[in-house]
Design a protein around this motif. Structure first.
Motif: not given
Lengths: 228, 341, 147
Positions: B2, B4-6, B184, B186-189, B192-193, B195-196, B258-259
């Motif tokens: 992305s 876009m800025k978080y 995780n 290293f997963a995408d986006p 976001w990680r 924040y998650r 994945p990830g």
């Protein structure tokens, strides 16, 4: 719209075992638009069945018909007159169409020629993608207009899982990660803060889980005394 | 990725009780005392032989503070994590029961948690679960009644409010479980990680364990963001590490899982470990690879101890449980402290 | 078997193959007399249903003849036809017929001789396959479709 696809020819043939004459009935609405049960498909399937059963030496005569909307009794009514000569009706309608015919003509066997798949969107000519599961409690206002119930393999409500890679779902390399798209959209819309709200456990009683669903709208319903 | 800025984010203030009051497990006490913890992992057998669990448990005994017991990992049917956890507990290793949203609805989850708690199990890891299409019953119906975030919230409420998800009271009061989630980095986006992870804390996670980390540079950046958000003050972050078995395994992890990211330098180092050893000498090559894998893992743990916000390491030695002890030992993590009540 | 003269239906595009057939006729180049030409505005108009109906009514082979690649009057009618014929061949196999009973060929309006070559070639293929099991006496009597 409702998206369906035809069952394999051999599966349909095995359903027709014992039938000498059947009426293939297409539907002019959703399944016409998704090329599964319109006039053309009824023609191709019927011809294929006639030819194939002929080659097997046990021909099934397949006549063809189409109704505008198989899920409504009014449209199916004209079929009744000629039904006596058929051993079965082969419906190329969605699951609702098949059941409408079965309910309307209870003395006839109604067979499904299609597998009804989902409520979907034509992503390109010949490609349809699921968009809605009819969970009965829409959350699209919280998810940037992208449905996580139908488009996330795990129906997550709180952001992408650890299997999201470069915008693609770990379950299938051709499927976009719905939550990746939601993230991007919420950012674009300036609504990212909503992503940080922990969405509470969903009440699935509005979905299939709550039992057979029915909508009763008293405002449009015809009162009993007026029905007669 | 992305463009876009978080937006900036800071963890809201927590009104949670002090860690030491939440649960009486050994892991809780160590985390509460800010000890650098060590957790391990035990995969239950694809059968009913309790001895297999005992054998693996004995390999971990004394090297870890607690060990995860996987729940149908990779969507492959195995002995129940609660049953295997109990067997492990009887061998003296404290279990962290994994439970997925894939296989249970909220009724089954809560029922199993009551049962697990009654059996003495105190640590829980709440997971979404790998999709069943990757496992050995791809035709199974998945559940996903709750997602992992809602699962964390439910269990946290079961403890703090003594209530079931429906709001009814739990007879006998709350389940004093230590509740964790997975992260995780290293997963995408990618943006976001952090924040998650923060969101898991808000949902009620006491701790998280991360996916295997090999890419230290990316991980440092991730941790910096996590720490800046104030997450590490509320959520204990236990980092996943694991010894590589061969250069091939490293490449497979980089390309196929994945990830997961494995830096080229690590792969080159693994490849270099067998330099000069005849390709025919398979056993010798394997031993050299394993020795290098263990060495890399030890160095990583030492680096991890210097990174702000890390509460411990989760050593994942898949089907190589005997590697845990030498790693913990060489990393200076033994003997493990025991904190009695 | 030697006397077998297959019934062939040729769906021909008006802008190419149909004119090519005309040209062949004008030039007195002969080809099998049992080839029945159906003129289409474009092979994009040929669909599975029509090809199947021809087969069902007893045709031993159906050929779809459209413009050379890249020269369709309607841009891609011929490529769509090719696509459909390819898929139809799969359906023929499922039905129980030989897939080679249908074929797509590409011809320009000026290729009268080539048209005859292609048609003769197809007729030979069908002769090798023999009569369609759905043709003539071999087939059971069937009723007509309702619509």
């Amino acid at each position: 719209m409702i998206v369906a696809e035809q069952k394999p020819l051999n599966e349909i043939k095995s359903m027709l075992k014992g039938c000498k004459k059947v009426l293939a009935v297409g539907c002019g609405t959703c399944v016409t638009v998704c090329f599964a049960g319109g006039r053309q498909e009824v023609g191709v399937l019927s011809a294929s069945l006639r030819m194939s059963t002929d080659l097997d030496g046990d021909v099934v005569n397949v006549d063809e018909a189409i109704v505008q909307r198989q899920c409504e009794a009014e449209y199916n009514a004209p079929l009744e007159a000629g039904l006596d000569e058929y051993d079965a009706i082969l419906s190329l309608g969605c699951g609702v169409g098949v059941q409408s015919l079965a309910q309307q003509f209870p003395e006839k066997r109604v067979l499904p020629a299609l597998n009804t798949k989902f409520m979907g969107y034509p992503a390109e000519h010949g490609v349809w993608e699921e968009r809605c599961q009819g969970c009965g409690n829409c959350v699209l206002h919280l998810t940037g207009g992208i449905c996580p119930v139908s488009r996330c393999a795990k129906s997550l409500f709180n952001g992408p899982c650890g299997g999201s890679q470069a915008g693609i779902c770990e379950v299938d390399a051709t499927t976009e990660c719905a939550w990746h798209l939601i993230c991007e959209n919420q950012l674009k819309l300036g609504l990212f803060d909503e992503m940080m709200e922990v969405q509470p456990a969903k009440d699935w009683s509005s979905a299939r889980d709550g039992g057979h669903r029915r909508i009763i709208r008293e405002d449009v319903r015809i009162p009993d005394e007026e029905k007669a | 990725m992305s463009t876009m800025k978080y937006p900036a984010f800071t963890m809201p203030e927590s009104n949670a009780r002090p860690m030491s009051e939440r649960c009486d497990s050994n892991l809780t006490r160590l985390l509460a005392a800010d000890e650098f913890v060590v957790t391990g992992e035990l995969g239950p057998p694809k059968g009913h032989d309790a001895e297999e669990v005992r054998k693996k448990a004995r390999m971990l005994l004394g090297s870890v503070d607690a060990a995860n017991v996987t729940d149908n990992q990779a969507a492959v049917v195995r002995m129940s994590s609660i049953a295997a956890g109990l067997i492990m507990m009887n061998e003296g290793v404290e279990p962290i029961i994994q439970m997925t949203c894939r296989d249970r609805n909220r009724l089954a989850m809560q029922a199993d948690l009551l049962g697990a708690y009654a059996l003495g199990i105190r640590n829980l890891l709440c997971l979404s679960g790998d999709h069943q299409s990757h496992g050995n019953h791809p035709g199974a119906k998945n559940v996903h009644d709750l997602d992992s975030m809602q699962f964390l919230r439910m269990v946290s409420d079961m403890r703090e409010e003594g209530k079931f998800q429906c709001g009814e009271e739990i007879s006998g009061g709350g389940l004093q479980l230590l509740v964790g989630g997975a992260a995780n980095p290293f997963a995408d986006p990618a943006e976001w990680r952090p924040y998650r992870l923060a969101k898991k804390g808000i949902a009620g996670a006491d701790f998280v364990q991360t996916q295997l980390v090999y890419d230290m540079e990316c991980f440092r950046e991730y941790m910096k963001r996590v720490v800046d958000m104030g997450v590490a003050e509320q959520v204990k972050i236990i980092v996943g590490v694991g010894p590589l078995k061969s250069a091939g395994m490293a490449k497979f992890m980089r390309d196929r899982i994945p990830g997961m990211t494995v830096p080229d330098a690590t792969i080159e180092r693994m490849a270099g470990a067998v330099a000069g050893i005849d390709t025919e000498k398979k056993a010798e090559r394997s031993a050299a690879w394993k020795a290098e894998g263990i060495k890399i893992c030890i160095e990583q743990i030492q680096e991890m101890r210097e990174i702000e916000g890390i509460a411990g390491v989760h050593i994942m030695a898949i089907e190589w449980e005997e590697a845990v002890k030498p790693i913990a030992e060489a990393a200076g993590l033994l003997p493990r402290p025991i904190m009695e009540v | 078997m030697t006397s077998f003269e297959p019934e062939i239906v040729a769906f021909c595009c008006r802008h190419c193959a149909y004119s090519a057939a005309d040209l062949a006729g004008g030039g007195r180049i002969s080809y099998s007399p049992s080839v029945k030409i159906v003129e289409l505005p474009c092979t994009g108009r040929a669909n599975a249903l029509e090809i199947l109906h021809a087969m069902e009514k007893g045709a031993d082979g159906v050929v779809v003849a459209g413009c050379l690649p890249g020269t369709c009057h309607y841009i891609k009618g011929n490529t769509q036809a090719k696509h459909r014929v390819t898929h139809l061949r799969e359906l023929l196999k499922t039905i129980g017929l030989e897939e080679h009973r249908t074929r797509m060929v590409n011809i320009s309006a000026a290729m009268g001789a080539q048209f005859v070559v292609e048609i003769t070639n197809f007729v030979e293929t069908i002769k090798e396959l023999g009569p369609s099991p759905l043709s003539g006496e071999t087939s059971n009597t069937r009723t007509e479709g309702q619509s």
